[in-house]
Design an enzyme around this catalytic site. Sequence first.
Site, mmCIF file in Angstrom:
data_model
loop_
_atom_site.group_PDB
_atom_site.id
_atom_site.type_symbol
_atom_site.label_atom_id
_atom_site.label_comp_id
_atom_site.label_asym_id
_atom_site.label_seq_id
_atom_site.Cartn_x
_atom_site.Cartn_y
_atom_site.Cartn_z
ATOM 1 N N VAL A 75 0.878 -1.171 0.000
ATOM 2 C CA VAL A 75 0.000 0.000 0.000
ATOM 3 C C VAL A 75 0.918 1.224 0.000
ATOM 4 O O VAL A 75 2.098 1.106 0.332
ATOM 5 C CB VAL A 75 -0.938 -0.006 1.237
ATOM 6 C CG1 VAL A 75 -1.844 -1.215 1.224
ATOM 7 C CG2 VAL A 75 -0.156 0.041 2.546
ATOM 8 N N SER A 129 12.569 -3.427 -5.723
ATOM 9 C CA SER A 129 12.929 -2.623 -6.894
ATOM 10 C C SER A 129 12.714 -3.414 -8.168
ATOM 11 O O SER A 129 12.853 -4.627 -8.199
ATOM 12 C CB SER A 129 14.386 -2.176 -6.811
ATOM 13 O OG SER A 129 14.676 -1.390 -7.944
ATOM 14 N N LYS A 183 17.139 0.368 0.372
ATOM 15 C CA LYS A 183 16.328 0.745 -0.798
ATOM 16 C C LYS A 183 16.356 2.259 -1.014
ATOM 17 O O LYS A 183 16.386 2.741 -2.147
ATOM 18 C CB LYS A 183 14.881 0.250 -0.631
ATOM 19 C CG LYS A 183 13.940 0.666 -1.774
ATOM 20 C CD LYS A 183 14.415 0.157 -3.128
ATOM 21 C CE LYS A 183 13.459 0.298 -4.288
ATOM 22 N NZ LYS A 183 12.801 1.530 -4.539
ATOM 23 N N HIS A 186 19.561 2.954 -2.632
ATOM 24 C CA HIS A 186 19.408 2.462 -4.013
ATOM 25 C C HIS A 186 18.764 3.560 -4.860
ATOM 26 O O HIS A 186 19.219 3.870 -5.960
ATOM 27 C CB HIS A 186 18.547 1.191 -4.009
ATOM 28 C CG HIS A 186 18.009 0.795 -5.361
ATOM 29 N ND1 HIS A 186 16.973 1.464 -5.978
ATOM 30 C CD2 HIS A 186 18.378 -0.191 -6.227
ATOM 31 C CE1 HIS A 186 16.729 0.914 -7.147
ATOM 32 N NE2 HIS A 186 17.566 -0.096 -7.324
ATOM 33 N N ASN A 187 17.714 4.154 -4.337
ATOM 34 C CA ASN A 187 17.018 5.185 -5.109
ATOM 35 C C ASN A 187 17.857 6.452 -5.253
ATOM 36 O O ASN A 187 17.804 7.118 -6.286
ATOM 37 C CB ASN A 187 15.672 5.512 -4.466
ATOM 38 C CG ASN A 187 14.614 4.486 -4.818
ATOM 39 O OD1 ASN A 187 14.935 3.312 -5.021
ATOM 40 N ND2 ASN A 187 13.366 4.906 -4.892
ATOM 41 N N GLU A 190 20.043 5.707 -7.955
ATOM 42 C CA GLU A 190 19.184 5.749 -9.160
ATOM 43 C C GLU A 190 19.039 7.199 -9.656
ATOM 44 O O GLU A 190 19.207 7.485 -10.846
ATOM 45 C CB GLU A 190 17.819 5.146 -8.780
ATOM 46 C CG GLU A 190 16.716 5.250 -9.795
ATOM 47 C CD GLU A 190 15.387 4.708 -9.202
ATOM 48 O OE1 GLU A 190 15.351 3.555 -8.747
ATOM 49 O OE2 GLU A 190 14.385 5.471 -9.190
HETATM 50 C C1 6PG Z 1 12.432 1.000 -8.095
HETATM 51 C C2 6PG Z 1 12.114 2.451 -8.220
HETATM 52 C C3 6PG Z 1 10.744 2.728 -7.662
HETATM 53 C C4 6PG Z 1 10.124 4.024 -8.127
HETATM 54 C C5 6PG Z 1 10.845 5.232 -7.642
HETATM 55 C C6 6PG Z 1 10.578 6.461 -8.462
HETATM 56 O O1 6PG Z 1 13.444 0.714 -7.483
HETATM 57 O O2 6PG Z 1 11.689 0.174 -8.621
HETATM 58 O O3 6PG Z 1 13.052 3.214 -7.536
HETATM 59 O O4 6PG Z 1 10.835 2.579 -6.292
HETATM 60 O O5 6PG Z 1 9.981 4.033 -9.495
HETATM 61 O O6 6PG Z 1 10.380 5.438 -6.332
HETATM 62 O O7 6PG Z 1 11.017 7.486 -7.691
HETATM 63 P P1 6PG Z 1 10.750 8.991 -7.985
HETATM 64 O O8 6PG Z 1 9.280 9.141 -8.254
HETATM 65 O O9 6PG Z 1 11.175 9.682 -6.756
HETATM 66 O O10 6PG Z 1 11.574 9.320 -9.184
#
Ligand code: 6PG
Length: 466
Positions: A75, A129, A183, A186-187, A190
């Site tokens: 959720v 992810s 995580k 990780h982001n 990203e």
């Molecule tokens: C993942 C992504 C996922 C999501 C992001 C987008 O690992 O699958 O990171 O968690 O797409 O949260 O993040 P933003 O909206 O902040 O760019």
Amino acid sequence: MNKYNFGIVGLGVMGRNLLLNMADNGFAVAGLDLDPEKAESLQAEAQDGQDIKATTHAEEFIGLLQQPRTIMLLVPAGKPVDAAIASLVPFLDKGDIIVDGGNTYFPDTDRRFNELSEKGIHFFGMGISGGESGARRGPSLMPGGNREAYERLRPVFEAVAAKVNGEPCVEFLGNGSAGNYVKMVHNGIEYGIMQLIAETYDLMKKVYRMDNAAIQLAFEQWNKEELSSFLVEITAQILKKKEGETYLVDLISDWAKSKGTGKWTSQNAMDLQVPVPVIDAAVNMRDMSKYKPERTEAAKILPWNTGVIAAGKEKNIGHLKQALFFAVLTTYAQGLAQLTVASETYGYDLDLEVVTKIWRGGCIIRAAVLEDFRAAYAKNPQLRNILLDKDIAQKLVACQESIRAVIKDAIDQGIPVSGLMNALAYFDAYRSENLPTNIIQAQRDYFGAHTYERIDQAGVFHTQWD
Ligand code: 6PG
């Protein structure tokens, strides 16, 4: 009744895809969603041989599950997680497990972990992810919580996770909120890599005057080399997409949205005093992208002669790949260094060989280079920063001429490349035995008598400067 191995609360795209993935792997899965449409459509989607049951009633859902129960929440992060927990707890027993699979802010996980521990319920925060298709076909899973209780989750998570050379991209990461923290970082990484790719694309377009087809080919080729990664791969695919004669990317507005995980990474890095400048730059540039009207106005009154063609332009196109590779490596270095400090600060007891192992597949930052990081941590589990690994260091040193050349072109042409610049600045600062912060110490002592330390004598000193 009582026969379902696993329960999923929240049958939105992520919940439903993960549930179907579990069912594909032979698990009997029950789903709960208050929206009857979602519950019904899932039930209708069940294939022959899949043991799926969806309901809109919490009590019925709980009754469907084998004991001790394992339930995963998919959720939205924040209040909906607390609401879902509150709706389930009255029906749960000691020893049951709740896993939160959302992008939850890690202190919330610690709070819930403690609250539920008091009731004898195990709580896990698990980063997932890979987006929608990852959830369906094999995500990277980052669970944190209680190591012993994890053994009960292991079979289902190992079955549904992505596999790299037969190894599942899931492993217990650490105590409490470790999974959400990993995580989050990780982001952050990203965000950093996405920003670096965007800058590289900008340089190709505006400095090296490549058209979309040539840019597309470059990314496609790079994905076959040391930059091989999910984000480079999808960039090559994005650059192919046309609407009629027009490339779709040219029709997309430059206002980048965000849900906050990159910002949390930066904020917490500041709290921990870990420099992560590429991630900071990536967050800043998404913020900058919102200021469209101001940027449009400023573009008129703050001109720069972009007609100047950088010397050696053709040669520097060749440097771009190296520059991006260099910057990507330093971005991972920053995120992993943050994890090292966070693990000590929050008692996560992270093993970065395991983290880099489970990031090799399924997740958004999966990349060939993760194999090198994993090898570096296997060689030296105490590694404070991957820049200190000789093999990684060699790769960076080999690319530094390229990133310096590319940044010079960007400066000449007035192209904002704060990701690339911060990658290089991080590298240059990290490899500086002496930084000019002696001046800062002297200034602090001058105006505030904050004292300083000396290199020639032990102790703490104050000087009457004037
Ligand atoms: C993942 C992504 C996922 C999501 C992001 C987008 O690992 O699958 O990171 O968690 O797409 O949260 O993040 P933003 O909206 O902040 O760019």
